[in-house]
Design an enzyme around this catalytic site. Structure first.
Site: not given
Ligand code: F0G
Length: 481
Positions: A79, A131-132, A222, A265, A388, A454
């Site tokens: 832990y 990003f979303t 990021d 990623k 997208r 989405f």
């Molecule tokens: N920033 C970027 C540029 C991303 O592409 C993503 C995730 C995140 C932050 C968030 O990271 O998913 O680990 O919480 N992109 C994924 C995609 C979901 O399918 O493009 P996460």
């Protein structure tokens, strides 16, 4: 360095071999129509048993190396004070030069913490593109996003090699307009996801740093899609063509105050984290890690994943490893273009981006052009991509649709997962679909969540076009799957 073929063929060569395989299932087109309907015409809701090539995302589905899997076996479970965490922390410091590392379970968890710590009502976050999830965590804390991308970013058929760059004049203008005190931080996203995986240059990052210094602002970076961006800097930015990937990485990291990433990623595994050299920022964020993620030496990640990330980050410094994704994407984009299919150019990272607006010029955005194309591609091929476009936006407070800047279907290229013949297959099916595009129709929401619709939203086809498309498929392909 790429390998040239005696025949003059220009195809990317995999610099790895496959040692673990997973059997795939390609259901017949009639089943694909049913599966799409069951999933509410939303590719997120398809079940993987119905999917032949999962090109939804590159998140958490990249192939691991033998070295990563070996490292996972010797993970140190505890832990607090896990030796595995220390290894990861040291690797972060070695590669990015950041002393403090805060672990989190994925990228959006980092965004949650950054949002809670730095964004208060009325604050503004300028960025190259949102990003979303990054936008959602800013708006949920009462802040707003100001996009300061260059106009060329929205030109889908561009020659600009760095469409992800921040427009410095727009950045300065927004800081002057809002007042530096109202800026929570400036965010730069490497490999800008939503405009087609387009990179930024080191030169641009230096210019952003200069502005941040001038106004005393934090630069949050990021780096979830850094691997692709590094490859593009190395191959497209003249001043860096002889620099090592490690040196480029370090230079970029040094220009930021705080960096964070999704290790789904970056690092070919699953997890995430935030790194900084500022003790003050570290202390401000630390308590939120223990509140939302877990103790400071795992932050919601399994120790096995942390081991895999540590090795994966090291492998990200190897050009042969990180070249595979962008080279396959370039190949797929070129092959589609040869067949007349409109794609985003230059080819970026993350995936091959198809321009649904030009593909389906008869379907208005209000009928979800890109969503309809993603559904049609699945029906034609069993490959699932991701919408997208307008489906990924949300309505304004009066319920009016926010039309997206662009309608894209992203066919993600999980790193080191697909072979070239599989890419040829999906190119072939998309080319067939393009020749039959007039059969594709629009869609409407039948279940529409307010936030991030989405992910869970369900739609219906406006006509029986999915069945008509399958009928034409049978006529053209006979008994073929
Ligand atoms: N920033 C970027 C540029 C991303 O592409 C993503 C995730 C995140 C932050 C968030 O990271 O998913 O680990 O919480 N992109 C994924 C995609 C979901 O399918 O493009 P996460």
């Amino acid at each position: 360095m790429t390998v040239s073929f005696y025949s003059g063929q220009q195809i990317p060569l995999e610099m790895h071999k496959v040692r673990i395989v997973q059997k795939l299932n390609l259901p017949p087109v009639e089943r694909r129509v049913e599966a799409m309907k069951e999933a509410g015409y939303n590719t997120f809701l398809l079940k993987n048993v119905d999917v032949f090539m999962d090109m939804l995302t590159d998140s958490g589905v990249n192939a691991m190396s033998d070295r990563q899997q070996a490292a996972m076996l010797e993970a140190d479970d505890s832990y607090a004070g896990s030796a595995t965490f220390t290894k990861l922390e040291q690797k972060i410091e070695e590669i990015f030069g950041k002393k403090y590392f805060l672990p989190a379970h994925q990228g959006r968890a980092c965004e949650n913490i950054l949002g809670q710590v730095y964004v208060t009502p009325g604050k503004v976050v300028p960025m190259n593109y949102h990003f979303t999830t990054s936008k959602a965590h800013i708006t949920v804390n009462g802040g707003t996003v100001e996009e300061v991308f260059k106009d060329e970013a929205l030109n889908l058929t561009s020659e600009d090699l760095f469409k992800g760059n921040v427009d410095i004049d727009k950045l300065v203008a927004i800081i002057e307009e809002k007042g530096a005190d109202n800026i929570a931080f400036v965010r730069v996203e490497s490999g800008t996801n939503l405009i087609g995986g387009q990179p930024h240059s080191v030169e641009n990052m230096k210019a952003v740093r200069k502005v941040c210094d001038q106004y005393n602002l934090k630069l949050v970076y990021d780096i979830s899609l850094l691997a692709d961006n590094l490859y593009f800097i190395k191959t497209r930015e003249d001043a860096y063509k002889d620099a090592s990937i490690r040196d480029i990485t370090r230079e970029l990291a040094d220009l930021s105050d705080i960096l964070y990433f999704s290790a789904r990623k970056l690092g070919f595994a699953r997890g995430g984290g935030i790194a900084t050299n500022s003790e003050e920022d570290y202390l401000r964020m630390r308590e939120f890690i223990t509140l939302y993620e877990g103790f400071l030496t795992y932050g919601g990640m399994s120790v096995r994943e942390m081991e895999a990330i540590t090795v994966g980050l090291d492998e990200t410094m190897d050009e042969e490893y990180i070249a595979q994704g962008p080279q396959f994407i370039q190949y797929m984009s070129d092959e589609l273009q040869k067949r007349g299919v409109p794609v985003v150019t230059p080819a970026g990272g993350l995936g091959c981006h198809i321009d649904a607006t030009r593909f389906l010029s008869h379907i208005p955005q209000e009928q979800y052009t890109a969503g309809a194309l993603a559904a049609a591609i699945y029906i034609a091929s069993g490959a699932r991509g991701m919408e997208r476009g307008t489906m990924s936006e949300q309505r304004d407070e009066n319920g009016v649709e926010t039309l997206a800047h662009m309608e894209l279907v992203r066919m993600a290229m999980p790193r080191r997962v697909f072979t070239l013949s599989q890419i040829n297959y999906v190119v072939d099916r998309i080319a067939w679909l393009y020749d039959n595009r007039e059969l594709i129709g629009g869609m409407k929401f039948v279940e529409e969540p307010k936030v991030l619709r989405f992910f869970f939203g369900k739609l219906d086809a406006l006509t029986d076009w999915p069945t008509q498309l399958a009928k034409k498929f049978r006529e053209d392909f006979g008994e073929s799957l």
